[in-house]
Design a protein around this motif. Structure first.
Motif, PDB file in Angstrom:
ATOM      1  N   PRO A   1      -5.431   3.212  12.567  1.00 55.46           N
ATOM      2  CA  PRO A   1      -5.258   4.136  11.432  1.00 55.46           C
ATOM      3  C   PRO A   1      -3.869   4.044  10.798  1.00 55.46           C
ATOM      4  O   PRO A   1      -3.739   4.098   9.589  1.00 55.46           O
ATOM      5  N   SER A   2      -2.851   3.862  11.598  1.00 54.59           N
ATOM      6  CA  SER A   2      -1.510   3.780  11.031  1.00 54.59           C
ATOM      7  C   SER A   2      -1.347   2.502  10.207  1.00 54.59           C
ATOM      8  O   SER A   2      -0.685   2.508   9.165  1.00 54.59           O
ATOM      9  N   VAL A   3      -1.980   1.428  10.639  1.00 55.08           N
ATOM     10  CA  VAL A   3      -1.924   0.190   9.864  1.00 55.08           C
ATOM     11  C   VAL A   3      -2.670   0.378   8.541  1.00 55.08           C
ATOM     12  O   VAL A   3      -2.197  -0.037   7.476  1.00 55.08           O
ATOM     13  N   ALA A   4      -3.803   1.035   8.599  1.00 51.27           N
ATOM     14  CA  ALA A   4      -4.571   1.277   7.387  1.00 51.27           C
ATOM     15  C   ALA A   4      -3.786   2.166   6.419  1.00 51.27           C
ATOM     16  O   ALA A   4      -3.741   1.901   5.212  1.00 51.27           O
TER      17      ALA A   4
ATOM     18  N   ARG B   1      -1.078   0.170   4.814  1.00 53.20           N
ATOM     19  CA  ARG B   1      -1.623  -0.691   3.745  1.00 53.20           C
ATOM     20  C   ARG B   1      -1.903   0.134   2.487  1.00 53.20           C
ATOM     21  O   ARG B   1      -1.628  -0.303   1.372  1.00 53.20           O
ATOM     22  N   LEU B   2      -2.444   1.340   2.677  1.00 51.17           N
ATOM     23  CA  LEU B   2      -2.682   2.215   1.527  1.00 51.17           C
ATOM     24  C   LEU B   2      -1.369   2.585   0.828  1.00 51.17           C
ATOM     25  O   LEU B   2      -1.271   2.537  -0.403  1.00 51.17           O
ATOM     26  N   GLN B   3      -0.378   2.932   1.626  1.00 53.16           N
ATOM     27  CA  GLN B   3       0.915   3.284   1.064  1.00 53.16           C
ATOM     28  C   GLN B   3       1.512   2.098   0.301  1.00 53.16           C
ATOM     29  O   GLN B   3       2.051   2.257  -0.797  1.00 53.16           O
TER      30      GLN B   3
ATOM     31  N   HIS C   1      -0.122  -0.345  -1.120  1.00 56.39           N
ATOM     32  CA  HIS C   1      -0.910  -0.536  -2.335  1.00 56.39           C
ATOM     33  C   HIS C   1      -0.503   0.473  -3.418  1.00 56.39           C
ATOM     34  O   HIS C   1      -0.315   0.114  -4.583  1.00 56.39           O
ATOM     35  N   VAL C   2      -0.359   1.734  -3.012  1.00 52.00           N
ATOM     36  CA  VAL C   2       0.012   2.772  -3.967  1.00 52.00           C
ATOM     37  C   VAL C   2       1.407   2.491  -4.527  1.00 52.00           C
ATOM     38  O   VAL C   2       1.648   2.615  -5.726  1.00 52.00           O
ATOM     39  N   ARG C   3       2.320   2.097  -3.696  1.00 50.50           N
ATOM     40  CA  ARG C   3       3.684   1.814  -4.124  1.00 50.50           C
ATOM     41  C   ARG C   3       3.717   0.663  -5.138  1.00 50.50           C
ATOM     42  O   ARG C   3       4.489   0.660  -6.080  1.00 50.50           O
ATOM     43  N   ARG C   4       2.858  -0.331  -4.952  1.00 54.74           N
ATOM     44  CA  ARG C   4       2.813  -1.468  -5.879  1.00 54.74           C
ATOM     45  C   ARG C   4       2.110  -1.126  -7.193  1.00 54.74           C
ATOM     46  O   ARG C   4       2.524  -1.553  -8.255  1.00 54.74           O
ATOM     47  N   SER C   5       1.033  -0.362  -7.124  1.00 52.64           N
ATOM     48  CA  SER C   5       0.225  -0.132  -8.325  1.00 52.64           C
ATOM     49  C   SER C   5       0.634   1.117  -9.107  1.00 52.64           C
ATOM     50  O   SER C   5       0.294   1.249 -10.282  1.00 52.64           O
ATOM     51  N   LEU C   6       1.346   2.040  -8.508  1.00 55.39           N
ATOM     52  CA  LEU C   6       1.697   3.287  -9.178  1.00 55.39           C
ATOM     53  C   LEU C   6       2.554   3.097 -10.431  1.00 55.39           C
ATOM     54  O   LEU C   6       2.249   3.705 -11.465  1.00 55.39           O
ATOM     55  N   PRO C   7       3.599   2.276 -10.425  1.00 54.14           N
ATOM     56  CA  PRO C   7       4.389   2.116 -11.658  1.00 54.14           C
ATOM     57  C   PRO C   7       3.547   1.612 -12.838  1.00 54.14           C
ATOM     58  O   PRO C   7       3.722   2.077 -13.967  1.00 54.14           O
TER      59      PRO C   7
END
Length: 130
Positions: A28-31, A34-36, A38-44
């Motif tokens: 779960p921590s790896v997942a 990965r979500l974090q 992804h969000v950090r890359r796509s949010l801007p």
């Protein structure tokens, strides 16, 4: 020998079980990582799209207001045709009266000389003091 073999098998099973538990515990921590990521890359990029959309919305709202205002102005102009007809009639009457006045004074419309403008004044004598 059987005892050593049994211990080896038990050791392998416990090692595999420990490894499985470790993977399950960390999955779960790896997942979430990965979500974090992804969000950090796509949010801007998403924020930029939102800003662009808001700007386009403001521009389109301004254009819509302008078009609605122009439509109401055109509608009011079509409603004012009655007033323009009245003005036309009054102008024709004024021209006719001017012609009649000119004829009665013995002048034709073409011979009318322009009168001096009231804005242009003759030179005044200096005021005298008493």
């Amino acid at each position: 020998m059987e005892d050593q073999e049994m211990q080896l098998k038990v050791r392998r099973v416990t090692d595999k079980f420990t490894e499985s538990m470790y993977v399950l515990a960390n999955e779960p921590s790896v997942a979430l990582y990965r979500l974090q990521e992804h969000v950090r890359r796509s949010l801007p990029e998403l924020v930029q799209h939102k800003t662009d959309m808001q700007s386009w919305e403001e521009q389109s709202q301004g254009a819509i207001y302008t078009v609605e205002y122009a439509c109401s102005a055109v509608k009011s102009m079509t409603n004012s045709s009655m007033y323009f007809k009245n003005i036309d009639s009054l102008l024709r009457q004024a021209i006719s009266m001017k012609e009649q006045i000119s004829i009665s004074q013995g002048r034709s419309i073409h011979d009318v000389t322009p009168s001096p403008s009231p804005l242009v004044s003759a030179p005044h004598a200096p005021p005298t003091s008493s």
